[in-house]
Design an enzyme around this catalytic site. Structure first.
Site, PDB file in Angstrom:
ATOM      1  N   TYR A  85       0.853  -1.194   0.000  1.00  0.00           N
ATOM      2  CA  TYR A  85       0.000   0.000   0.000  1.00  0.00           C
ATOM      3  C   TYR A  85       0.880   1.232   0.000  1.00  0.00           C
ATOM      4  O   TYR A  85       1.827   1.334   0.795  1.00  0.00           O
ATOM      5  CB  TYR A  85      -0.890  -0.006   1.250  1.00  0.00           C
ATOM      6  CG  TYR A  85      -1.801   1.192   1.372  1.00  0.00           C
ATOM      7  CD1 TYR A  85      -2.854   1.383   0.474  1.00  0.00           C
ATOM      8  CD2 TYR A  85      -1.599   2.148   2.373  1.00  0.00           C
ATOM      9  CE1 TYR A  85      -3.688   2.496   0.600  1.00  0.00           C
ATOM     10  CE2 TYR A  85      -2.435   3.251   2.491  1.00  0.00           C
ATOM     11  CZ  TYR A  85      -3.478   3.422   1.591  1.00  0.00           C
ATOM     12  OH  TYR A  85      -4.300   4.512   1.708  1.00  0.00           O
ATOM     13  N   ASP A 124       9.433   2.715  -0.205  1.00  0.00           N
ATOM     14  CA  ASP A 124       8.384   3.433   0.515  1.00  0.00           C
ATOM     15  C   ASP A 124       8.559   3.110   2.005  1.00  0.00           C
ATOM     16  O   ASP A 124       8.169   2.040   2.475  1.00  0.00           O
ATOM     17  CB  ASP A 124       7.008   3.004   0.006  1.00  0.00           C
ATOM     18  CG  ASP A 124       5.889   3.749   0.726  1.00  0.00           C
ATOM     19  OD1 ASP A 124       6.193   4.503   1.682  1.00  0.00           O
ATOM     20  OD2 ASP A 124       4.716   3.577   0.344  1.00  0.00           O
ATOM     21  N   LYS A 132       4.275   9.412   8.454  1.00  0.00           N
ATOM     22  CA  LYS A 132       4.022   8.942   9.835  1.00  0.00           C
ATOM     23  C   LYS A 132       4.964   9.560  10.873  1.00  0.00           C
ATOM     24  O   LYS A 132       4.769  10.693  11.270  1.00  0.00           O
ATOM     25  CB  LYS A 132       4.047   7.410   9.874  1.00  0.00           C
ATOM     26  CG  LYS A 132       2.956   6.811   8.961  1.00  0.00           C
ATOM     27  CD  LYS A 132       2.704   5.364   9.196  1.00  0.00           C
ATOM     28  CE  LYS A 132       1.786   4.730   8.176  1.00  0.00           C
ATOM     29  NZ  LYS A 132       0.384   4.759   8.473  1.00  0.00           N
TER      30      LYS A 132
HETATM   31  C1  LIG Z   1       3.873   2.213   3.210  1.00  0.00           C
HETATM   32  C2  LIG Z   1       2.865   3.304   3.143  1.00  0.00           C
HETATM   33  N1  LIG Z   1       2.940   4.214   2.153  1.00  0.00           N
HETATM   34  C3  LIG Z   1       2.084   5.237   2.064  1.00  0.00           C
HETATM   35  C4  LIG Z   1       1.078   5.396   2.975  1.00  0.00           C
HETATM   36  C5  LIG Z   1       0.147   6.553   2.840  1.00  0.00           C
HETATM   37  O1  LIG Z   1       0.334   7.465   3.859  1.00  0.00           O
HETATM   38  P1  LIG Z   1      -0.840   8.489   4.301  1.00  0.00           P
HETATM   39  O2  LIG Z   1      -1.891   7.654   4.956  1.00  0.00           O
HETATM   40  O3  LIG Z   1      -0.147   9.433   5.208  1.00  0.00           O
HETATM   41  O4  LIG Z   1      -1.328   9.145   3.063  1.00  0.00           O
HETATM   42  C6  LIG Z   1       0.975   4.472   4.030  1.00  0.00           C
HETATM   43  C7  LIG Z   1      -0.033   4.557   5.087  1.00  0.00           C
HETATM   44  O5  LIG Z   1      -0.988   5.092   5.053  1.00  0.00           O
HETATM   45  C8  LIG Z   1       1.885   3.409   4.113  1.00  0.00           C
HETATM   46  O6  LIG Z   1       1.812   2.503   5.076  1.00  0.00           O
HETATM   47  N1  LIG Z   2      -1.893   0.481   7.061  1.00  0.00           N
HETATM   48  C1  LIG Z   2      -2.808   1.509   6.968  1.00  0.00           C
HETATM   49  C2  LIG Z   2      -2.189   2.797   7.282  1.00  0.00           C
HETATM   50  O1  LIG Z   2      -1.115   2.822   7.761  1.00  0.00           O
HETATM   51  C3  LIG Z   2      -2.915   4.029   7.000  1.00  0.00           C
HETATM   52  C4  LIG Z   2      -3.977   4.358   7.913  1.00  0.00           C
HETATM   53  C5  LIG Z   2      -5.093   5.001   7.138  1.00  0.00           C
HETATM   54  O2  LIG Z   2      -5.188   4.835   5.931  1.00  0.00           O
HETATM   55  O3  LIG Z   2      -5.911   5.663   7.803  1.00  0.00           O
END
Ligand SMILES: Cc1ncc(COP(=O)(O)O)c(C=O)c1O
Ligand SMILES: NCC(=O)CCC(=O)O
Length: 430
Positions: free
Chosen positions: A144, A239, A267
């Site tokens: 993701y 990522d 994060k």
């Molecule tokens: C590996 C990774 N990349 C990108 C994202 C996207 O970050 P955001 O939720 O701050 O848009 C997330 C989590 O949401 C993530 O776990």
């Molecule tokens: N594994 C999911 C996330 O880290 C993101 C949280 C979100 O989308 O609110």
């Protein structure tokens, strides 16, 4: 457990907010029941609107690595607020945080701040395409990278939890340029590269994926990807939105000794405020506007309050080298404790752990990629989630997530987590 206020708020929320939540993973759709509405958090604890107390195992999906409401971050934010909330002009803090990030993360020579992980990955892919003049990129199944169109194909996390790994609304044209590969399989990458020779701009992956539940890279896998990308002129993007500043102060790339061309961050970098960043080799980053032609911008990018929170947490992680040793010990105690209890009870569920991240899969098979993760028993996970919640342990409400432990977890709390685990596993099998 009385959660009447959460129930009332969730019912009201659904009138005004789609599904009642501002991010799908917060709904308890995959585990049943209503999501808890949180009033406050401190250290290792969350408190809901009925003042029930929970031990935190998600920590805002990663950022709160030092625990909630940490005085260093709180004081930095309060101090910054006294000088105004946003200027839309350059500040000294942006220079300081950029210097700090480049000193901590091996691949990052220059960095651009954005407001979320999603913005970071979208911008990184655009830059890789602009820099190489190629359109396609490789993405791993079940990883993701936020909700940018080109990533919502075989996407993990909430997209998978809600049953929409390929989101409607993404055009066929966009999807065509996203090439999919299974994680931990170098041969698949070699074949994909051969079949699309000279057309692939980038390979993006979570080096240690957490969004299909936690998986660990096989020996030589990340090194192999590095070699293929170097040979083929493909930009390797790690990522590290989850793993950055978590697995070590330089992220997974420092831990495994493999340096990508670009890195995306989020994060922890904002200490709980909305921050993301992308960075990498100077010659690539200088291709971004205004030094280069690839456009990317943001009204609130580098916001002074957010930068102050980020500086506070990154300085602490950078200067206090004991933190990662402590976090590794916390992660090992929890994961080893769970494994021992499972084995004493006669269950061979899989536990993947690295540092302060772990996942318990309700599967007896090894979990090394998306297909393995999908074999886990999500019904059993849902029962386990509820059993833990009723004992005051707040887990991520999906089998396809990693948990993120914080430094605030004391030995007593770890004991409480393990006792609750034992009772919960017994309960769901009774
Ligand atoms: C590996 C990774 N990349 C990108 C994202 C996207 O970050 P955001 O939720 O701050 O848009 C997330 C989590 O949401 C993530 O776990
Ligand atoms: N594994 C999911 C996330 O880290 C993101 C949280 C979100 O989308 O609110």
């Amino acid at each position: 457990m009385n959660i009447s206020e959460s129930k009332r708020l969730f019912s009201e929320a659904q009138n005004y907010i789609p599904g009642g939540v501002n991010s799908p993973v917060r709904a308890f759709k995959a585990v049943g029941g209503d999501p808890l509405f949180i009033k406050r958090a401190n250290g290792a604890f969350l408190y809901d609107e009925n003042d029930n107390e929970y031990i935190e195992m998600i920590n805002s999906w990663g950022p709160m690595i030092l625990g909630h409401n940490h005085p260093l971050i709180r004081e930095a934010v309060i101090k910054a607020m006294e000088s105004g909330t946003s200027f839309g002009a350059p500040t000294a803090k942006e220079v300081q945080i950029a210097e700090l990030i480049t000193s901590m993360v091996p691949s990052v020579e220059k960095v651009r701040m954005v407001n979320s992980g999603t913005e970071a990955t979208m911008s990184a892919i655009r830059l890789a395409r602009g820099y190489t003049g190629r359109d396609k990129f490789i993405k791993m199944e079940g990883h993701y990278h936020g909700h940018g169109d080109s990533f919502l194909i075989s996407a993990g996390s909430g997209a998978m939890t809600m049953g929409n790994p390929d989101s409607p609304g993404v055009t066929k044209g966009t999807a065509r340029d996203t090439l999919l590969a299974p994680y931990n399989d170098l041969e698949a990458i070699r074949n994909l590269v051969e079949a699309n020779k000279g057309e692939i701009a980038a390979l993006i992956l979570e080096p240690v994926p957490g969004n299909m539940g936690l998986c660990i890279p096989k020996d030589g896998y990340l090194e192999g990807l590095r070699e293929i990308c170097t040979q083929e002129g493909i930009i390797l993007i790690f990522d590290e939105v989850m793993t950055g500043f978590r697995l070590s102060k330089g992220g997974a790339q420092e831990l495994f000794g493999v340096t990508p061309d670009m890195t995306t961050l989020g994060k922890i970098i904002g200490g709980g405020l909305p921050v993301g960043a992308y960075g990498g080799k100077k010659e690539i980053m200088d291709f971004v506007s205004p030094s280069g032609p690839v456009y990317q911008a943001g009204t609130l990018s580098g916001n002074p309050i957010a930068m102050s929170a980020g500086m506070a947490i990154l300085n602490e992680l950078n200067e206090n080298s004991e933190i990662y040793k402590e976090l590794d010990e916390i992660g090992s105690k929890v994961a080893e404790g769970i494994k021992k209890i499972n084995s004493d009870l006669g269950f061979d569920y899989t536990v993947n752990q690295l540092g302060s991240m772990y996942s318990l899969f309700f599967s007896s098979k090894e979990v090394n990629n998306f297909d393995d993760a999908k074999k886990a028993d999500v019904g059993l996970f849902g029962q386990y989630f509820q059993a833990m919640l009723h004992r005051g342990i707040y887990l991520a409400p999906s089998q396809f997530e990693s948990l993120f432990l914080s430094k605030a977890l004391s030995t007593d709390l770890i004991d409480k987590i393990l006792t609750s685990h034992e009772e919960s596993v017994k309960e769901i099998h009774s």
